[in-house]
Design a protein around this motif. Structure first.
Motif, PDB file in Angstrom:
ATOM      1  N   LEU A 166      77.964  65.829  75.784  1.00 59.96           N
ATOM      2  CA  LEU A 166      76.676  65.346  75.274  1.00 59.96           C
ATOM      3  C   LEU A 166      76.288  64.012  75.891  1.00 59.96           C
ATOM      4  CD1 LEU A 166      76.832  66.274  71.479  1.00 59.96           C
ATOM      5  CD2 LEU A 166      75.961  67.587  73.409  1.00 59.96           C
ATOM      6  N   ARG A 167      77.267  63.351  76.512  1.00 59.44           N
ATOM      7  CA  ARG A 167      76.979  62.081  77.186  1.00 59.44           C
ATOM      8  C   ARG A 167      77.183  62.203  78.694  1.00 59.44           C
ATOM      9  NH1 ARG A 167      79.448  57.325  76.004  1.00 59.44           N
ATOM     10  NH2 ARG A 167      77.489  56.225  75.746  1.00 59.44           N
ATOM     11  N   GLY A 168      77.172  63.443  79.175  1.00 52.82           N
ATOM     12  CA  GLY A 168      77.308  63.665  80.600  1.00 52.82           C
ATOM     13  C   GLY A 168      78.708  63.502  81.124  1.00 52.82           C
ATOM     14  N   GLY A 169      79.703  63.531  80.231  1.00 55.38           N
ATOM     15  CA  GLY A 169      81.085  63.356  80.642  1.00 55.38           C
ATOM     16  C   GLY A 169      81.885  64.628  80.494  1.00 55.38           C
ATOM     17  N   SER A 170      83.176  64.494  80.710  1.00 54.38           N
ATOM     18  CA  SER A 170      84.090  65.613  80.550  1.00 54.38           C
ATOM     19  C   SER A 170      85.302  65.136  79.769  1.00 54.38           C
ATOM     20  CB  SER A 170      84.528  66.146  81.921  1.00 54.38           C
ATOM     21  OG  SER A 170      85.171  65.128  82.672  1.00 54.38           O
ATOM     22  N   GLY A 171      86.149  66.074  79.410  1.00 54.70           N
ATOM     23  CA  GLY A 171      87.310  65.712  78.612  1.00 54.70           C
ATOM     24  C   GLY A 171      86.935  65.539  77.154  1.00 54.70           C
ATOM     25  N   ASP A 172      87.779  64.820  76.439  1.00 58.87           N
ATOM     26  CA  ASP A 172      87.585  64.629  75.008  1.00 58.87           C
ATOM     27  C   ASP A 172      87.292  63.172  74.682  1.00 58.87           C
ATOM     28  OD1 ASP A 172      88.081  67.309  74.620  1.00 58.87           O
ATOM     29  OD2 ASP A 172      90.201  67.021  74.122  1.00 58.87           O
ATOM     30  N   LEU A 173      86.706  62.961  73.504  1.00 59.22           N
ATOM     31  CA  LEU A 173      86.390  61.626  73.005  1.00 59.22           C
ATOM     32  C   LEU A 173      87.356  61.255  71.884  1.00 59.22           C
ATOM     33  CD1 LEU A 173      82.500  62.003  72.727  1.00 59.22           C
ATOM     34  CD2 LEU A 173      83.777  60.902  74.583  1.00 59.22           C
ATOM     35  N   SER A 174      87.442  59.962  71.601  1.00 61.73           N
ATOM     36  CA  SER A 174      88.218  59.454  70.476  1.00 61.73           C
ATOM     37  C   SER A 174      87.269  59.012  69.363  1.00 61.73           C
ATOM     38  CB  SER A 174      89.077  58.269  70.918  1.00 61.73           C
ATOM     39  OG  SER A 174      88.241  57.161  71.255  1.00 61.73           O
ATOM     40  N   LEU A 175      87.822  58.752  68.199  1.00 62.00           N
ATOM     41  CA  LEU A 175      87.010  58.189  67.116  1.00 62.00           C
ATOM     42  C   LEU A 175      86.458  56.823  67.528  1.00 62.00           C
ATOM     43  CD1 LEU A 175      89.248  59.193  64.079  1.00 62.00           C
ATOM     44  CD2 LEU A 175      86.961  60.077  64.592  1.00 62.00           C
ATOM     45  N   ASN A 176      87.247  56.041  68.253  1.00 62.77           N
ATOM     46  CA  ASN A 176      86.740  54.766  68.765  1.00 62.77           C
ATOM     47  C   ASN A 176      85.537  54.965  69.676  1.00 62.77           C
ATOM     48  OD1 ASN A 176      88.403  52.942  67.462  1.00 62.77           O
ATOM     49  ND2 ASN A 176      89.877  52.776  69.131  1.00 62.77           N
ATOM     50  N   ASP A 177      85.571  56.005  70.500  1.00 58.98           N
ATOM     51  CA  ASP A 177      84.433  56.295  71.375  1.00 58.98           C
ATOM     52  C   ASP A 177      83.179  56.573  70.551  1.00 58.98           C
ATOM     53  OD1 ASP A 177      85.881  56.060  73.761  1.00 58.98           O
ATOM     54  OD2 ASP A 177      86.475  58.173  73.732  1.00 58.98           O
ATOM     55  N   LEU A 178      83.338  57.389  69.511  1.00 60.61           N
ATOM     56  CA  LEU A 178      82.176  57.731  68.682  1.00 60.61           C
ATOM     57  C   LEU A 178      81.583  56.488  68.036  1.00 60.61           C
ATOM     58  CD1 LEU A 178      83.190  60.629  69.176  1.00 60.61           C
ATOM     59  CD2 LEU A 178      82.765  61.106  66.756  1.00 60.61           C
ATOM     60  N   GLU A 179      82.446  55.621  67.515  1.00 63.77           N
ATOM     61  CA  GLU A 179      81.944  54.435  66.817  1.00 63.77           C
ATOM     62  C   GLU A 179      81.429  53.370  67.774  1.00 63.77           C
ATOM     63  OE1 GLU A 179      83.286  51.019  63.569  1.00 63.77           O
ATOM     64  OE2 GLU A 179      84.772  52.483  64.260  1.00 63.77           O
ATOM     65  N   HIS A 180      82.258  52.972  68.746  1.00 60.36           N
ATOM     66  CA  HIS A 180      81.952  51.786  69.549  1.00 60.36           C
ATOM     67  C   HIS A 180      81.148  52.074  70.814  1.00 60.36           C
ATOM     68  CE1 HIS A 180      84.566  49.790  66.781  1.00 60.36           C
ATOM     69  NE2 HIS A 180      85.626  50.470  67.182  1.00 60.36           N
ATOM     70  N   GLU A 181      81.435  53.201  71.463  1.00 57.71           N
ATOM     71  CA  GLU A 181      80.765  53.487  72.727  1.00 57.71           C
ATOM     72  C   GLU A 181      79.486  54.290  72.557  1.00 57.71           C
ATOM     73  OE1 GLU A 181      81.694  52.131  75.590  1.00 57.71           O
ATOM     74  OE2 GLU A 181      83.224  51.102  74.386  1.00 57.71           O
ATOM     75  N   ILE A 182      79.361  54.995  71.447  1.00 61.06           N
ATOM     76  CA  ILE A 182      78.155  55.802  71.228  1.00 61.06           C
ATOM     77  C   ILE A 182      77.275  55.183  70.148  1.00 61.06           C
ATOM     78  CG2 ILE A 182      77.254  58.065  70.559  1.00 61.06           C
ATOM     79  CD1 ILE A 182      79.804  59.286  71.760  1.00 61.06           C
ATOM     80  N   LEU A 183      77.755  55.143  68.918  1.00 56.83           N
ATOM     81  CA  LEU A 183      76.907  54.683  67.824  1.00 56.83           C
ATOM     82  C   LEU A 183      76.559  53.199  67.935  1.00 56.83           C
ATOM     83  CD1 LEU A 183      78.441  56.785  64.936  1.00 56.83           C
ATOM     84  CD2 LEU A 183      76.032  56.787  65.613  1.00 56.83           C
ATOM     85  N   ARG A 184      77.552  52.332  68.033  1.00 54.41           N
ATOM     86  CA  ARG A 184      77.255  50.893  68.064  1.00 54.41           C
ATOM     87  C   ARG A 184      76.551  50.478  69.348  1.00 54.41           C
ATOM     88  NH1 ARG A 184      81.968  47.469  67.791  1.00 54.41           N
ATOM     89  NH2 ARG A 184      80.515  45.779  67.296  1.00 54.41           N
ATOM     90  N   LYS A 185      76.827  51.159  70.437  1.00 58.19           N
ATOM     91  CA  LYS A 185      76.234  50.781  71.717  1.00 58.19           C
ATOM     92  C   LYS A 185      74.866  51.416  71.930  1.00 58.19           C
ATOM     93  CE  LYS A 185      78.917  50.179  75.222  1.00 58.19           C
ATOM     94  NZ  LYS A 185      79.865  50.409  76.363  1.00 58.19           N
ATOM     95  N   ASP A 186      74.752  52.715  71.678  1.00 56.06           N
ATOM     96  CA  ASP A 186      73.502  53.429  71.962  1.00 56.06           C
ATOM     97  C   ASP A 186      72.511  53.385  70.802  1.00 56.06           C
ATOM     98  OD1 ASP A 186      74.732  54.068  74.317  1.00 56.06           O
ATOM     99  OD2 ASP A 186      75.122  56.174  73.808  1.00 56.06           O
ATOM    100  N   PHE A 187      73.013  53.224  69.577  1.00 57.17           N
ATOM    101  CA  PHE A 187      72.137  53.243  68.390  1.00 57.17           C
ATOM    102  C   PHE A 187      72.475  52.067  67.474  1.00 57.17           C
ATOM    103  CE2 PHE A 187      73.157  57.599  69.744  1.00 57.17           C
ATOM    104  CZ  PHE A 187      71.886  58.058  70.089  1.00 57.17           C
ATOM    105  N   PRO A 188      72.366  50.831  67.960  1.00 58.74           N
ATOM    106  CA  PRO A 188      72.806  49.672  67.174  1.00 58.74           C
ATOM    107  C   PRO A 188      72.077  49.556  65.837  1.00 58.74           C
ATOM    108  CG  PRO A 188      71.455  48.989  69.049  1.00 58.74           C
ATOM    109  CD  PRO A 188      71.758  50.431  69.257  1.00 58.74           C
ATOM    110  N   ASP A 189      72.853  49.505  64.770  1.00 58.58           N
ATOM    111  CA  ASP A 189      72.324  49.397  63.411  1.00 58.58           C
ATOM    112  C   ASP A 189      73.493  48.942  62.540  1.00 58.58           C
ATOM    113  OD1 ASP A 189      71.464  49.825  60.755  1.00 58.58           O
ATOM    114  OD2 ASP A 189      70.205  51.513  61.335  1.00 58.58           O
ATOM    115  N   SER A 190      73.375  47.754  61.945  1.00 63.54           N
ATOM    116  CA  SER A 190      74.474  47.224  61.135  1.00 63.54           C
ATOM    117  C   SER A 190      74.862  48.151  59.994  1.00 63.54           C
ATOM    118  CB  SER A 190      74.088  45.857  60.567  1.00 63.54           C
ATOM    119  OG  SER A 190      73.832  44.950  61.609  1.00 63.54           O
ATOM    120  N   ARG A 191      73.929  48.943  59.537  1.00 66.72           N
ATOM    121  CA  ARG A 191      74.208  49.831  58.411  1.00 66.72           C
ATOM    122  C   ARG A 191      75.194  50.937  58.768  1.00 66.72           C
ATOM    123  NH1 ARG A 191      68.373  51.772  56.897  1.00 66.72           N
ATOM    124  NH2 ARG A 191      68.455  52.085  59.161  1.00 66.72           N
ATOM    125  N   LEU A 192      75.465  51.110  60.057  1.00 62.25           N
ATOM    126  CA  LEU A 192      76.495  52.075  60.448  1.00 62.25           C
ATOM    127  C   LEU A 192      77.823  51.769  59.763  1.00 62.25           C
ATOM    128  CD1 LEU A 192      75.767  52.316  64.279  1.00 62.25           C
ATOM    129  CD2 LEU A 192      75.489  54.170  62.601  1.00 62.25           C
TER     130      LEU A 192
END
Length: 260
Positions: free
Chosen positions: A128-154
């Motif tokens: 979904l981000r143009g990559g391959s392999g697998d993601l981690s929970l850290n990736d979902l939180e820090h590299e996707i949500l906090r980086k691409d959709f910044p919102d403190s309420r996350l």
């Protein structure tokens, strides 16, 4: 099972000598499977891991649904639809990793090294981000949500399977309700005296360590942390606060599993 989930999102069927996209590109933005699972196994933020362990099919079906999202379809989604997907995915895959190691007393028991539960790459959604392999929970939180959709309420809605985390809602996050659900999660978190409380006598606001760890996120969205906290604080506490400049005391985080 993880290999199957990865392939589900990439599968192409052959019919009549021509390739056609698998029909799972039509994603259910109501997150009905996840919503039903939460309603059945989460009460007051407490997760029935033992019950889920005995009946894994519902969670596996939802994880397969997440993993089958087509990148082409995802690119045309609204911001709210994308955020709802990743928040629900984070919480669902967190439950999955707990169940894979259940019974346990804390998510921090998982793996040999500190933080292994969040660093393990086991989530088949990288396409979904143009990559391959697998993601981690850290990736979902820090590299996707906090980086691409910044919102403190996350930080009010991502639940790390621990007692000091915000409560896991008994319903899925949905695009059309997202703002209201995020605000409600913030009010619930600030109203939970086990995680945040105001001592009028000492003018001390005892708050979650989340507000220390992610101070830059909260300060980014307003004039400072205290004004941000006030946005989600109930009126009686606000009246007691008045114009005081409270001392902030960051509480010790309880990593005990948020289960029965």
């Amino acid at each position: 099972m993880t290999r199957f989930l990865r392939l589900a999102g990439l599968f192409v069927a052959l019919l009549g000598g021509r390739a056609i996209a698998a029909p799972d590109c039509q994603f259910d933005h109501s997150h009905a499977r996840w919503n039903a699972l939460l309603g059945n196994f989460v009460k007051g933020g407490v997760v029935d891991y033992a019950g889920l362990k005995k009946a894994p099919a519902a969670l596996e079906a939802y994880l397969a649904e997440l993993s089958s999202v087509c990148p082409a379809a995802y690119s045309g989604w609204t911001k709210q639809q994308k955020v709802a997907l990743w928040v629900n995915a984070y919480n669902a895959w967190t439950i999955k990793t707990v169940l894979d190691h259940y019974p346990l007393k804390s998510v921090k028991e998982i793996g040999l090294l500190p933080g292994a539960a969040w660093r393990d790459r086991f989530i088949p959604m990288a396409s979904l981000r143009g990559g391959s392999g697998d993601l981690s929970l850290n990736d979902l939180e820090h590299e996707i949500l906090r980086k691409d959709f910044p919102d403190s309420r996350l930080h009010f809605v991502l639940v790390c399977a621990s007692k000091s985390c915000p409560e896991l809602r008994s319903e899925a996050y949905r695009a059309e309700q997202l703002d209201a659900q995020f605000d409600d999660a913030g009010r619930r978190f600030l109203a939970d005296a086990s995680k945040n409380s105001w001592d009028a006598a000492t003018k001390t606001w005892h708050v979650s360590s989340i507000f220390k760890w992610y101070a830059s996120d909260f300060e980014r969205d307003g004039p400072g942390l205290v004004p941000f906290l006030k946005r989600f604080t109930a009126e009686p506490t606000l009246a007691s606060l008045g114009s005081a400049q409270p001392t902030l005391d960051y509480l010790t985080y309880d990593w005990t599993l948020n289960g029965r």
